[in-house]
Write an enzyme that holds these catalytic residues in place. Structure first.
Site, PDB file in Angstrom:
ATOM      1  N   ARG A  69       0.843  -1.204   0.027  1.00 20.91           N
ATOM      2  CA  ARG A  69      -0.019   0.004  -0.013  1.00 20.91           C
ATOM      3  C   ARG A  69       0.910   1.346  -0.061  1.00 20.91           C
ATOM      4  O   ARG A  69       1.745   1.499   1.230  1.00 20.91           O
ATOM      5  CB  ARG A  69      -0.952   0.155   1.008  1.00 20.91           C
ATOM      6  CG  ARG A  69      -2.010  -1.060   1.287  1.00 20.91           C
ATOM      7  CD  ARG A  69      -2.965  -0.913   0.032  1.00 20.91           C
ATOM      8  NE  ARG A  69      -3.938  -1.761   0.030  1.00 20.91           N
ATOM      9  CZ  ARG A  69      -4.839  -1.961  -0.770  1.00 20.91           C
ATOM     10  NH1 ARG A  69      -4.833  -1.217  -1.939  1.00 20.91           N
ATOM     11  NH2 ARG A  69      -5.937  -2.849  -0.604  1.00 20.91           N
ATOM     12  N   ALA A  81     -10.879  -7.723  -0.383  1.00 23.34           N
ATOM     13  CA  ALA A  81     -11.662  -6.549  -0.352  1.00 23.34           C
ATOM     14  C   ALA A  81     -11.709  -5.784  -1.788  1.00 23.34           C
ATOM     15  O   ALA A  81     -10.551  -6.050  -2.503  1.00 23.34           O
ATOM     16  CB  ALA A  81     -11.272  -5.397   0.828  1.00 23.34           C
ATOM     17  N   GLU A  98     -15.010 -10.288  -5.293  1.00 19.29           N
ATOM     18  CA  GLU A  98     -13.679 -10.014  -4.474  1.00 19.29           C
ATOM     19  C   GLU A  98     -12.907 -11.260  -3.989  1.00 19.29           C
ATOM     20  O   GLU A  98     -11.747 -11.364  -3.844  1.00 19.29           O
ATOM     21  CB  GLU A  98     -13.737  -8.911  -3.476  1.00 19.29           C
ATOM     22  CG  GLU A  98     -13.758  -7.662  -4.203  1.00 19.29           C
ATOM     23  CD  GLU A  98     -12.861  -7.089  -5.288  1.00 19.29           C
ATOM     24  OE1 GLU A  98     -11.653  -7.417  -4.932  1.00 19.29           O
ATOM     25  OE2 GLU A  98     -13.012  -5.973  -5.880  1.00 19.29           O
ATOM     26  N   GLU A 102      -9.483 -12.257  -5.364  1.00 23.33           N
ATOM     27  CA  GLU A 102      -8.291 -12.126  -4.416  1.00 23.33           C
ATOM     28  C   GLU A 102      -8.076 -13.474  -3.590  1.00 23.33           C
ATOM     29  O   GLU A 102      -6.737 -13.717  -3.347  1.00 23.33           O
ATOM     30  CB  GLU A 102      -8.437 -10.974  -3.406  1.00 23.33           C
ATOM     31  CG  GLU A 102      -8.472  -9.591  -4.234  1.00 23.33           C
ATOM     32  CD  GLU A 102      -8.475  -8.472  -3.325  1.00 23.33           C
ATOM     33  OE1 GLU A 102      -8.233  -8.601  -2.186  1.00 23.33           O
ATOM     34  OE2 GLU A 102      -8.412  -7.288  -3.747  1.00 23.33           O
ATOM     35  N   GLU A 150      -1.613  -5.743  -6.842  1.00 23.58           N
ATOM     36  CA  GLU A 150      -2.183  -6.816  -6.671  1.00 23.58           C
ATOM     37  C   GLU A 150      -1.397  -8.031  -7.196  1.00 23.58           C
ATOM     38  O   GLU A 150      -1.341  -9.230  -6.973  1.00 23.58           O
ATOM     39  CB  GLU A 150      -3.589  -7.113  -7.229  1.00 23.58           C
ATOM     40  CG  GLU A 150      -4.712  -6.243  -6.712  1.00 23.58           C
ATOM     41  CD  GLU A 150      -6.034  -6.255  -7.309  1.00 23.58           C
ATOM     42  OE1 GLU A 150      -6.023  -6.478  -8.430  1.00 23.58           O
ATOM     43  OE2 GLU A 150      -6.778  -6.088  -6.599  1.00 23.58           O
TER      44      GLU A 150
END
Length: 198
Positions: A69, A81, A98, A102, A150
């Site tokens: 992040r 998320a 999601e 993910e 990602e």
């Protein structure tokens, strides 16, 4: 005893200007009229809204993902998320999407766990957090392509008690993960939060 529900209220907005409009967020400047008749400005970060999933398997392990992040400049431990970025998509359906994208899993049973206003002093973002149970492997949805942050995402099943202990010790700080893990623990173990980490 006070009623602990948020109350609907609004001071009149006498002017509103879009300062910035991006893909994920925007900034809007509202001029409000206060209860004394004076006016003042508030900048609002606008957001599409988001969802997160507390996926718990039969061994009471929680699925966590880790990704970089940029604002805090670190890899964060998080829940699967994402944004409400598909037109007219139901938030629960977005959560399922999601989870598959993910987490590479799906769930048979869904329930709403929490809704969080993440930073109501400056943003209108609300995240809906769902509890997902009855977990099985799922194919990644067609058309999903992991890129940027990602592309280096990792996923791991961690005992829920360990995640709660890490949250209480401040070792994990993502708001949705902390709130979701604590809420899931209390739902499964009512009144037993103090035994974690002791």
């Amino acid at each position: 005893m006070a009623d602990l529900a948020d109350a609907e209220m609004s001071w009149p907005v006498v002017d509103s200007t879009d300062v910035y409009r991006g893909y994920v967020i925007g900034v809007r400047r509202d001029t409000l009229r206060g209860s004394d008749g004076s006016t003042f400005d508030r900048d609002v970060i606008t957001h599409r809204g988001s969802v997160a999933v507390v996926a718990i398997d039969d061994a009471e392990r929680l699925l966590v993902v880790t990704q970089y992040r940029h604002p805090p400049r670190r890899r964060m431990v998080e829940l699967p998320a994402g944004l409400l970025d598909v037109a007219d998509e139901d938030p629960r359906d977005a959560a399922g999407r999601e989870l598959a994208e993910e987490g590479h899993v799906r769930a048979e049973r869904w329930s709403t766990l929490l809704e969080l206003a993440l930073s109501p002093g400056v943003s209108d973002e609300v995240i809906a957090i769902y509890l997902a149970e009855g977990i099985s492997t799922a194919a990644v949805p067609t058309g999903f392509f992991a890129e940027h942050e990602e592309s280096t995402m990792t996923r791991e099943w961690v005992p829920l008690a360990e995640v709660v202990a890490a949250a209480l010790a401040g070792r994990v700080t993502n708001a949705a993960l902390v709130a979701g893990a604590l809420a899931a623990w209390l739902r499964r173990h009512p009144g037993d939060i103090m035994s974690i980490g002791s």
